[in-house]
Design an enzyme around this catalytic site. Structure first.
Site, PDB file in Angstrom:
ATOM      1  N   ALA A  66     -49.360  12.960  -0.109  1.00 41.13           N
ATOM      2  CA  ALA A  66     -49.328  11.510   0.138  1.00 41.13           C
ATOM      3  C   ALA A  66     -50.739  10.973   0.315  1.00 41.13           C
ATOM      4  CB  ALA A  66     -48.478  11.198   1.365  1.00 41.13           C
ATOM      5  N   ASP A  67     -50.910   9.718  -0.025  1.00 45.90           N
ATOM      6  CA  ASP A  67     -52.195   9.047   0.153  1.00 45.90           C
ATOM      7  C   ASP A  67     -51.927   7.586   0.464  1.00 45.90           C
ATOM      8  OD1 ASP A  67     -55.143   8.986   0.011  1.00 45.90           O
ATOM      9  OD2 ASP A  67     -54.821   7.670  -1.703  1.00 45.90           O
ATOM     10  N   THR A  68     -52.579   7.068   1.492  1.00 47.22           N
ATOM     11  CA  THR A  68     -52.379   5.683   1.927  1.00 47.22           C
ATOM     12  C   THR A  68     -53.686   4.911   1.792  1.00 47.22           C
ATOM     13  OG1 THR A  68     -50.666   6.347   3.517  1.00 47.22           O
ATOM     14  CG2 THR A  68     -51.677   4.193   3.840  1.00 47.22           C
ATOM     15  N   GLY A 103     -48.917   6.261  -1.695  1.00 48.14           N
ATOM     16  CA  GLY A 103     -48.457   6.996  -2.862  1.00 48.14           C
ATOM     17  C   GLY A 103     -47.915   8.341  -2.420  1.00 48.14           C
TER      18      GLY A 103
END
Length: 199
Positions: A70-72, A107
Site C-alpha cells: 500500500a502507498d498513501t 493505492g
C-alpha cells in the site's frame, strides 16, 4: 483448498492496526522499495505503482503468499505531498493545506506471484482542514512525528485540532481503505469482517 498466508508489506504500525480490524491472520514484512513520483502519472497511478513495487519485493521472496502492498499520498489539485524531508518542510506542507480541501489517495496491490494473480486499485477520500495559524501548526507538529506521514499529518493523532471534515473512508486516510479491502479479500476466498478498533 489451503488459503495462502497473508503478508503485509509495510512497516507502518498504523496499517498493521487497521488490518487487524479485518480479523485476518497475517505477517508483517516491510517491502523496502524506493517510492517514485513520476510527473506524467496521476496521483491514483503513482500510489498504485508504489504499492505494486512494495508488494513485489516481498512476493518474490514468498511466491506462495498473498502479499498486500500500500502507498498513501496527499494531493492538493495537481500538487502531490509525500513525506516531508524535515520539520520545516512539514510546516510548509501544513501551511499550504490549512483552510483548504485536499484528497488523500491510497493505492493497494494484492499480489500472489505463484498464480500470477494480482489486483491493483486506489481509493480516494477528501479532507478539509481548519484555518490554521503558524503557531497552531507548530503546536500540532510538536505533538506528532510528521516525517513518516504523507502530507505531514496523521488524522488519528490529534487530528481533530487540524481537520474540519472528512468525506469518504476514514481508514483510507490513516493508510488502508478497509471497506474496499474487505470486499477484495472475499474475492480471494479470504472472508474478512471489520471489527471496531481496540481502545
Amino acid at each position: 483448498m489451503d488459503l495462502p498466508p497473508l503478508i503485509l508489506a509495510s512497516a507502518s504500525p498504523r496499517r498493521s492496526e487497521l488490518l487487524r480490524q479485518l480479523s485476518l491472520a497475517f505477517q508483517v514484512q516491510p517491502g523496502r522499495a524506493e517510492e517514485i513520483h513520476p510527473e506524467h502519472l496521476s496521483p491514483h497511478e503513482i500510489c498504485q505503482v508504489n504499492a505494486y513495487r512494495k508488494a513485489r519485493v516481498i512476493a518474490k521472496k514468498h511466491p506462495d503468499a498473498l502479499v498486500l502492498g500500500a502507498d498513501t499520498i496527499v494531493c492538493l489539485g495537481i500538487r502531490v505531498f509525500g513525506k516531508p524531508a524535515d520539520h520545516r518542510d512539514a510546516h510548509r506542507m501544513l501551511s499550504q493545506l490549512q483552510g483548504r480541501t485536499h484528497e488523500v489517495v491510497t493505492g493497494v496491490c494484492l499480489l500472489h506471484l505463484r498464480t500470477h494473480r494480482q489486483k491493483l486499485f486506489a481509493e480516494s477520500t477528501t479532507v478539509t482542514f481548519r484555518t490554521l495559524h503558524s503557531d497552531q501548526i507548530r503546536r500540532y507538529l510538536s505533538k506528532i512525528d510528521p516525517l513518516d506521514k504523507a502530507g505531514a499529518y496523521a488524522i488519528q493523532d490529534e487530528g481533530d485540532s487540524i481537520v474540519k471534515n472528512v468525506n469518504g473512508s476514514y481508514s483510507n486516510v490513516v493508510g488502508l481503505p478497509l471497506e474496499r479491502l474487505q470486499k477484495e479479500f472475499e474475492s480471494w476466498n479470504m472472508p474478512a469482517s471489520v471489527s471496531a478498533p481496540g481502545r
